[in-house]
Design a protein around this motif. Sequence first.
Motif, mmCIF file in Angstrom:
data_model
loop_
_atom_site.group_PDB
_atom_site.id
_atom_site.type_symbol
_atom_site.label_atom_id
_atom_site.label_comp_id
_atom_site.label_asym_id
_atom_site.label_seq_id
_atom_site.Cartn_x
_atom_site.Cartn_y
_atom_site.Cartn_z
ATOM 1 N N LYS A 55 0.834 -1.206 0.000
ATOM 2 C CA LYS A 55 0.000 0.000 0.000
ATOM 3 C C LYS A 55 0.868 1.256 0.000
ATOM 4 O O LYS A 55 0.625 2.197 -0.748
ATOM 5 C CB LYS A 55 -0.911 0.021 1.240
ATOM 6 C CG LYS A 55 -2.160 -0.760 1.093
ATOM 7 C CD LYS A 55 -3.023 -0.577 2.338
ATOM 8 C CE LYS A 55 -4.405 -1.104 2.092
ATOM 9 N NZ LYS A 55 -5.323 -0.881 3.206
ATOM 10 N N ASN A 107 -11.300 7.389 -0.916
ATOM 11 C CA ASN A 107 -11.984 6.100 -0.767
ATOM 12 C C ASN A 107 -11.027 5.047 -0.211
ATOM 13 O O ASN A 107 -10.989 3.920 -0.702
ATOM 14 C CB ASN A 107 -12.506 5.634 -2.134
ATOM 15 C CG ASN A 107 -13.452 6.617 -2.759
ATOM 16 O OD1 ASN A 107 -14.598 6.726 -2.374
ATOM 17 N ND2 ASN A 107 -12.960 7.360 -3.744
ATOM 18 N N TYR A 108 -10.265 5.425 0.789
ATOM 19 C CA TYR A 108 -9.191 4.562 1.283
ATOM 20 C C TYR A 108 -9.696 3.201 1.756
ATOM 21 O O TYR A 108 -9.002 2.202 1.617
ATOM 22 C CB TYR A 108 -8.410 5.259 2.401
ATOM 23 C CG TYR A 108 -7.075 4.601 2.662
ATOM 24 C CD1 TYR A 108 -5.997 4.812 1.811
ATOM 25 C CD2 TYR A 108 -6.897 3.753 3.741
ATOM 26 C CE1 TYR A 108 -4.767 4.205 2.029
ATOM 27 C CE2 TYR A 108 -5.672 3.136 3.973
ATOM 28 C CZ TYR A 108 -4.621 3.363 3.115
ATOM 29 O OH TYR A 108 -3.415 2.751 3.327
ATOM 30 N N SER A 109 -10.899 3.143 2.287
ATOM 31 C CA SER A 109 -11.432 1.859 2.774
ATOM 32 C C SER A 109 -11.669 0.875 1.634
ATOM 33 O O SER A 109 -11.790 -0.322 1.863
ATOM 34 C CB SER A 109 -12.729 2.079 3.550
ATOM 35 O OG SER A 109 -13.728 2.592 2.689
ATOM 36 N N ARG A 110 -11.706 1.355 0.396
ATOM 37 C CA ARG A 110 -11.918 0.490 -0.776
ATOM 38 C C ARG A 110 -10.589 0.080 -1.426
ATOM 39 O O ARG A 110 -10.584 -0.572 -2.449
ATOM 40 C CB ARG A 110 -12.791 1.210 -1.812
ATOM 41 C CG ARG A 110 -14.132 1.707 -1.307
ATOM 42 C CD ARG A 110 -15.207 0.642 -1.196
ATOM 43 N NE ARG A 110 -15.441 -0.111 -2.407
ATOM 44 C CZ ARG A 110 -16.284 0.228 -3.378
ATOM 45 N NH1 ARG A 110 -16.969 1.360 -3.300
ATOM 46 N NH2 ARG A 110 -16.437 -0.555 -4.427
ATOM 47 N N ALA A 112 -8.196 -2.264 -1.462
ATOM 48 C CA ALA A 112 -8.204 -3.620 -0.921
ATOM 49 C C ALA A 112 -6.896 -4.368 -1.132
ATOM 50 O O ALA A 112 -6.738 -5.125 -2.078
ATOM 51 C CB ALA A 112 -9.363 -4.406 -1.533
ATOM 52 N N GLY A 114 -4.697 -6.734 1.378
ATOM 53 C CA GLY A 114 -4.688 -7.306 2.714
ATOM 54 C C GLY A 114 -4.117 -8.710 2.712
ATOM 55 O O GLY A 114 -3.566 -9.172 1.718
ATOM 56 N N LYS A 118 -7.302 -12.047 6.533
ATOM 57 C CA LYS A 118 -8.348 -11.016 6.567
ATOM 58 C C LYS A 118 -9.389 -11.250 5.480
ATOM 59 O O LYS A 118 -10.585 -11.069 5.704
ATOM 60 C CB LYS A 118 -7.734 -9.619 6.410
ATOM 61 C CG LYS A 118 -7.090 -9.111 7.662
ATOM 62 C CD LYS A 118 -6.595 -7.693 7.498
ATOM 63 C CE LYS A 118 -5.885 -7.246 8.762
ATOM 64 N NZ LYS A 118 -5.258 -5.938 8.616
ATOM 65 N N ARG A 122 -13.340 -11.991 6.104
ATOM 66 C CA ARG A 122 -14.403 -11.178 5.499
ATOM 67 C C ARG A 122 -15.415 -12.048 4.762
ATOM 68 O O ARG A 122 -16.623 -11.806 4.824
ATOM 69 C CB ARG A 122 -13.817 -10.134 4.539
ATOM 70 C CG ARG A 122 -13.255 -8.929 5.263
ATOM 71 C CD ARG A 122 -12.692 -7.851 4.384
ATOM 72 N NE ARG A 122 -13.266 -7.718 3.066
ATOM 73 C CZ ARG A 122 -12.648 -7.188 2.036
ATOM 74 N NH1 ARG A 122 -11.426 -6.736 2.181
ATOM 75 N NH2 ARG A 122 -13.231 -7.083 0.875
#
Length: 153
Positions: A55, A107-110, A112, A114, A118, A122
Amino acid sequence: MENIPFKIYSASAGSGKTFTLVKEYLKICLRARSPQKFMAILAITFTNKAAAEMKERIIKSLKAFSNPNNAEQAELDMMTLITEETGLTKKELQSKSQLIFESILHNYSRFAIGTIDKFTYRVLRTFAQDLGLPNNFEVEMEHKLLLKQAVDL
């Protein structure tokens, strides 16, 4: 929707896997029409450290491509490779990078990237009801028990 082939990279430690994955990730985003293409990409690594590093490198590269005057040599080298491999001009790369960078920040939560753990969690959480699991289930790793069962098998 674009049909991007599934790719697997297998390499030993220290062989440049993260560099290659970041480059390929950036190429997919930069070739796309939409600056939100990153929302349709799932990148899975083994460790939290590797996910965080990937990231960080993607963000750092996009920021550097957006303003090459302040970029370090590593980012400039990556920029040159990507322009060669995508056919984009430096000006196109610069403007697209800026749009993608801003889109990721908003839109940092999108974004993806990981770990396998995790991702699996999910998926389990999403299908917990279908699988007959209670809504408040917890995942526990009993290493000693798992090791014993594996040896027994």
